[in-house]
Design a protein around this motif. Structure first.
Motif, short mmCIF file in Angstrom:
data_model
loop_
_atom_site.label_atom_id
_atom_site.label_comp_id
_atom_site.label_asym_id
_atom_site.label_seq_id
_atom_site.Cartn_x
_atom_site.Cartn_y
_atom_site.Cartn_z
N SER A 1 0.82 -1.22 0.00
CA SER A 1 0.00 0.00 0.00
C SER A 1 0.86 1.27 0.00
CB SER A 1 -0.93 0.00 1.22
OG SER A 1 -0.18 -0.06 2.42
N THR A 2 2.04 1.17 0.60
CA THR A 2 2.93 2.33 0.61
C THR A 2 3.43 2.66 -0.80
OG1 THR A 2 3.63 1.84 2.86
CG2 THR A 2 5.07 3.26 1.57
N LEU A 3 3.73 1.61 -1.58
CA LEU A 3 4.16 1.83 -2.96
C LEU A 3 3.04 2.45 -3.78
CD1 LEU A 3 6.13 -1.48 -3.68
CD2 LEU A 3 7.04 0.73 -2.96
N VAL A 4 1.82 2.00 -3.54
CA VAL A 4 0.66 2.57 -4.25
C VAL A 4 0.49 4.04 -3.88
CG1 VAL A 4 -1.83 2.47 -4.55
CG2 VAL A 4 -0.50 0.35 -4.45
N SER A 5 0.60 4.35 -2.61
CA SER A 5 0.45 5.74 -2.15
C SER A 5 1.52 6.65 -2.76
CB SER A 5 0.53 5.80 -0.62
OG SER A 5 -0.53 5.09 -0.03
N ALA A 6 2.76 6.14 -2.82
CA ALA A 6 3.85 6.93 -3.40
C ALA A 6 3.60 7.19 -4.88
CB ALA A 6 5.18 6.21 -3.20
N GLY A 7 3.13 6.17 -5.60
CA GLY A 7 2.82 6.34 -7.01
C GLY A 7 1.70 7.33 -7.23
N ASN A 8 0.64 7.26 -6.41
CA ASN A 8 -0.47 8.20 -6.53
C ASN A 8 -0.02 9.63 -6.26
OD1 ASN A 8 -2.22 6.11 -7.13
ND2 ASN A 8 -2.95 5.87 -5.01
N TYR A 9 0.83 9.76 -5.24
CA TYR A 9 1.32 11.11 -4.88
C TYR A 9 2.07 11.74 -6.06
CZ TYR A 9 3.95 14.75 -2.44
OH TYR A 9 4.49 15.95 -2.05
#
Length: 352
Positions: A182-190
């Motif tokens: 989920s952290t990788l997804v959040s970083a990509g979205n950011y």
């Protein structure tokens, strides 16, 4: 004596020495032949005897401004002498209306890409100068369409970046072990929310400033992933500068002897080392206006004894993005080529 002269200027020469030095250089640039005292004595404005001229020539030779090639009785300007002549004595000419129209007509025709227009600019320069012409095409900064972090193993992730032109590039980054997906997804979205349609270089500063300002609001692991992604791509999406060279066959014109042909062969070899030439042209981007590298002033052309006359060109934001110019033997018609290179750079800048 020569070392002392390096700290002096042309004002240290008296008017007679200046006139004789100017005549030697101008005659050599026109004919390519060593210049003797008798030839100088026949020139307009040189009202002294051949013996007096020989004495002045001896002084100029002691100063390192002229030299005797082989066993010739005549003299030719040294690279150092050419530099002082170009910087202090030469009168730069003006382009004719036809020459300006020729440059504009080749560069400004509609329907061309930037690369095609720059290629036409080199053709115009090589045709008018009867030398080889070159242009450093600016690096393309591709806008980002999408960026994504994909886990590929413990403590490792693949950063996938899709550019506006559809090209895809990947980088591997190291991350703390056990990082949740989920952290990788959040970083990509950011990053996608702030990069869409922008270049990495254009967005990098603002994203880093925002990260610093909002660090308390962001999840620490997400911020670390974002920073790792920015670091691995910093400057990584720029395609390398490329080089267009036109008119190399012009260099074979006016070859007078075997030594000339050997110098041209060496120059062809030097032109093949395009990355070295690009690094040389990068030096010309550190300021505006025409720059010259005469003969041994640059190590790249020390073997062939060639000169480069270049000028940077700018984009619509008034930023220097590339360099164009002319390359040939040191016996260039500098007074004509300098304004030619300068005007071509102005035309290309207006086009961009």
């Amino acid at each position: 004596m020569k070392g002392r002269w390096n700290a002096m200027s042309l004002v240290e020469l008296n008017e007679r020495s200046k006139a004789i030095f100017r005549q030697i250089v101008e005659t050599y640039l026109e004919t390519g032949d060593p210049v003797g005292s008798r030839t100088i004595s026949r020139a307009d404005g040189i009202a002294v005897s051949p013996a007096t001229i020989r004495n002045v020539m001896a002084d100029l030779e002691d100063l390192g401004l002229i030299a005797a090639p082989h066993t010739s009785a005549g003299r030719v300007p040294t690279d150092f002498g050419l530099r002082l002549f170009v910087d202090g004595l030469m009168e730069v000419g003006n382009l004719t209306r036809e020459e300006r129209a020729s440059i504009e007509g080749r560069c400004v025709s509609s329907g061309r890409t930037i690369e095609e227009a720059l290629g036409e600019a080199t053709k115009a320069l090589s045709g008018l100068s009867r030398c080889a012409a070159l242009v450093m095409v600016p690096k393309r900064e591709l806008s980002v369409r999408h960026i994504e972090f994909v886990p590929v193993g413990p403590g490792r992730a693949l950063v996938v970046m899709v550019s506006e032109d559809g090209s895809v590039e990947n980088r591997i980054i190291s991350l703390p072990a056990g990082l949740p997906a989920s952290t990788l997804v959040s970083a990509g979205n950011y990053l996608n929310a702030r990069l869409g349609g922008r270049t990495l270089e254009g967005a990098m500063t603002s994203i880093r400033a925002e990260l610093e300002a909002r660090r308390a609001e962001l999840d620490d692991l997400t911020a670390r992933v974002v920073e790792a992604g920015l670091a691995v791509w910093s400057g990584g999406n720029d395609l390398p500068a490329s080089l267009i060279i036109s008119g190399t066959s012009n260099l074979l014109d006016n070859v007078q002897e075997a030594t000339d042909l050997e110098r041209i062969r060496l120059l062809f070899d030097e032109l093949e080392r395009k990355q070295d030439l690009i690094r040389l042209l990068e030096l010309a981007r550190d300021g505006r206006g025409v720059k010259m590298f005469i003969g041994a002033e640059n190590n790249l052309f020390s073997l062939s004894g060639s000169s480069v006359v270049v000028s940077p060109y700018m984009n619509g934001a008034n930023q220097i993005v590339g360099v164009l110019g002319v390359i040939g033997p040191t016996r260039l018609n500098y007074a004509r080529i300098i304004p030619m290179v300068d005007y071509t750079a102005q035309v290309v800048s207006r086009l961009l």
